[in-house]
Write a protein that holds these residues in place. Structure first.
Motif, PDB file in Angstrom:
ATOM      1  N   ALA A 104     -21.787  -5.375  -2.854  1.00 39.15           N
ATOM      2  CA  ALA A 104     -21.877  -4.701  -1.552  1.00 39.15           C
ATOM      3  C   ALA A 104     -21.015  -3.445  -1.539  1.00 39.15           C
ATOM      4  O   ALA A 104     -21.447  -2.392  -1.036  1.00 39.15           O
ATOM      5  N   LEU A 105     -19.818  -3.531  -2.080  1.00 39.35           N
ATOM      6  CA  LEU A 105     -18.934  -2.358  -2.130  1.00 39.35           C
ATOM      7  C   LEU A 105     -19.531  -1.267  -3.010  1.00 39.35           C
ATOM      8  O   LEU A 105     -19.483  -0.083  -2.661  1.00 39.35           O
ATOM      9  N   TYR A 106     -20.099  -1.661  -4.133  1.00 36.83           N
ATOM     10  CA  TYR A 106     -20.723  -0.694  -5.035  1.00 36.83           C
ATOM     11  C   TYR A 106     -21.906  -0.005  -4.354  1.00 36.83           C
ATOM     12  O   TYR A 106     -22.051   1.212  -4.426  1.00 36.83           O
ATOM     13  N   ALA A 107     -22.723  -0.796  -3.686  1.00 33.82           N
ATOM     14  CA  ALA A 107     -23.892  -0.233  -2.998  1.00 33.82           C
ATOM     15  C   ALA A 107     -23.454   0.746  -1.922  1.00 33.82           C
ATOM     16  O   ALA A 107     -24.032   1.827  -1.781  1.00 33.82           O
ATOM     17  N   ARG A 108     -22.438   0.385  -1.158  1.00 37.31           N
ATOM     18  CA  ARG A 108     -21.941   1.276  -0.100  1.00 37.31           C
ATOM     19  C   ARG A 108     -21.377   2.558  -0.708  1.00 37.31           C
ATOM     20  O   ARG A 108     -21.598   3.652  -0.197  1.00 37.31           O
ATOM     21  N   HIS A 109     -20.648   2.421  -1.812  1.00 37.17           N
ATOM     22  CA  HIS A 109     -20.020   3.567  -2.467  1.00 37.17           C
ATOM     23  C   HIS A 109     -21.047   4.531  -3.060  1.00 37.17           C
ATOM     24  O   HIS A 109     -20.893   5.740  -2.976  1.00 37.17           O
ATOM     25  N   THR A 110     -22.096   3.988  -3.660  1.00 42.12           N
ATOM     26  CA  THR A 110     -23.070   4.832  -4.365  1.00 42.12           C
ATOM     27  C   THR A 110     -24.320   5.137  -3.549  1.00 42.12           C
ATOM     28  O   THR A 110     -25.121   5.970  -3.942  1.00 42.12           O
ATOM     29  N   GLY A 111     -24.498   4.423  -2.436  1.00 37.39           N
ATOM     30  CA  GLY A 111     -25.709   4.613  -1.640  1.00 37.39           C
ATOM     31  C   GLY A 111     -26.919   3.898  -2.217  1.00 37.39           C
ATOM     32  O   GLY A 111     -28.044   4.118  -1.784  1.00 37.39           O
ATOM     33  N   LYS A 141     -34.992   4.593   0.685  1.00 44.77           N
ATOM     34  CA  LYS A 141     -34.219   4.823  -0.537  1.00 44.77           C
ATOM     35  C   LYS A 141     -34.852   4.037  -1.675  1.00 44.77           C
ATOM     36  O   LYS A 141     -35.435   2.983  -1.452  1.00 44.77           O
ATOM     37  N   ALA A 142     -34.684   4.551  -2.884  1.00 46.17           N
ATOM     38  CA  ALA A 142     -35.189   3.826  -4.055  1.00 46.17           C
ATOM     39  C   ALA A 142     -34.271   2.632  -4.313  1.00 46.17           C
ATOM     40  O   ALA A 142     -33.063   2.805  -4.437  1.00 46.17           O
ATOM     41  N   PRO A 143     -34.827   1.438  -4.375  1.00 43.30           N
ATOM     42  CA  PRO A 143     -33.979   0.264  -4.584  1.00 43.30           C
ATOM     43  C   PRO A 143     -33.669   0.017  -6.053  1.00 43.30           C
ATOM     44  O   PRO A 143     -34.422   0.418  -6.943  1.00 43.30           O
ATOM     45  N   VAL A 161     -33.450  -7.551   0.554  1.00 42.44           N
ATOM     46  CA  VAL A 161     -33.001  -6.164   0.512  1.00 42.44           C
ATOM     47  C   VAL A 161     -31.719  -6.102   1.329  1.00 42.44           C
ATOM     48  O   VAL A 161     -31.737  -6.301   2.540  1.00 42.44           O
ATOM     49  N   GLY A 162     -30.617  -5.853   0.634  1.00 46.55           N
ATOM     50  CA  GLY A 162     -29.333  -5.904   1.324  1.00 46.55           C
ATOM     51  C   GLY A 162     -29.117  -7.309   1.852  1.00 46.55           C
ATOM     52  O   GLY A 162     -29.202  -8.281   1.131  1.00 46.55           O
TER      53      GLY A 162
END
Length: 184
Positions: A104-111, A141-143, A161-162
């Motif tokens: 989750a942190l990585y996804a938030r950081h990188t979008g 967004k591209a997943p 998704v998320g």
């Protein structure tokens, strides 16, 4: 197994510490790849889950076991050290929650939008492309798509998704019908 991957308060704290360290040292992608491998191993290996979660296995033995796995898998030193610390602190059972928190942190950081597709059989490249395109249209967004096979869903798909789960599995539909019939 896959249901183990829920965020907890402890998991989120450890995930934040690991994320901050990996980001600060420029090892974010390496640690992320290690955790992805560890997540796959967690799903596949009852022995790994037992090692990390058994209350009868001493923290020292958990630490040695996780260290051996990390070395054999050629994980980055940051990941190896973290796994040792997690076990030494008696928190090996929180490993799945840490992985979820880190993702989750990585996804938030990188979008990046993380998505998981669960099916009864391995999906073809064309099917995965179609699903990826549908998710892209839905979320804009591209997943980053991962696919998993789970015969217990009987048919259909589950797409996460998320934090949102779209469950079009046959098992869920049958369970809903059974529930509706009991209420009638």
């Amino acid at each position: 197994m896959a249901d183990d991957f829920r965020t907890t308060e402890v998991g989120a704290r450890y995930a934040q510490a690991l994320f901050d360290l990996a980001l600060e040292t420029g090892k974010l992608d390496l640690v992320r790849a290690d955790l992805a491998s560890l997540k796959a191993a967690w799903i596949e290996s009852a022995d790994l889950r037992r090692l990390a979660t058994s209350p009868v296995i001493a923290a020292e033995d958990q630490s040695k076991g996780l260290a051996a796995i990390a070395v054999k898998a050629k994980f980055h030193q940051t990941t190896q050290n973290f796994l040792g610390l997690l076990a030494q602190n008696g928190r090996a059972r929180d490993l799945a929650a840490v992985i979820t928190g880190f993702e989750a942190l990585y996804a938030r950081h990188t979008g990046v939008v993380a998505a998981e597709v669960v099916s009864t059989q391995a999906l073809t490249t064309a099917q995965l492309t179609h699903i990826r395109n549908a998710i892209r249209e839905a979320v804009g967004k591209a997943p980053e798509l991962t696919a998993r096979v789970d015969p217990s869903i009987l048919g259909g798909l589950k797409v996460k998704v998320g934090s949102k789960l779209f469950d079009a599995s046959l098992k869920t539909k049958l369970d809903q019908m059974k529930f509706a019939l009991r209420r009638a």
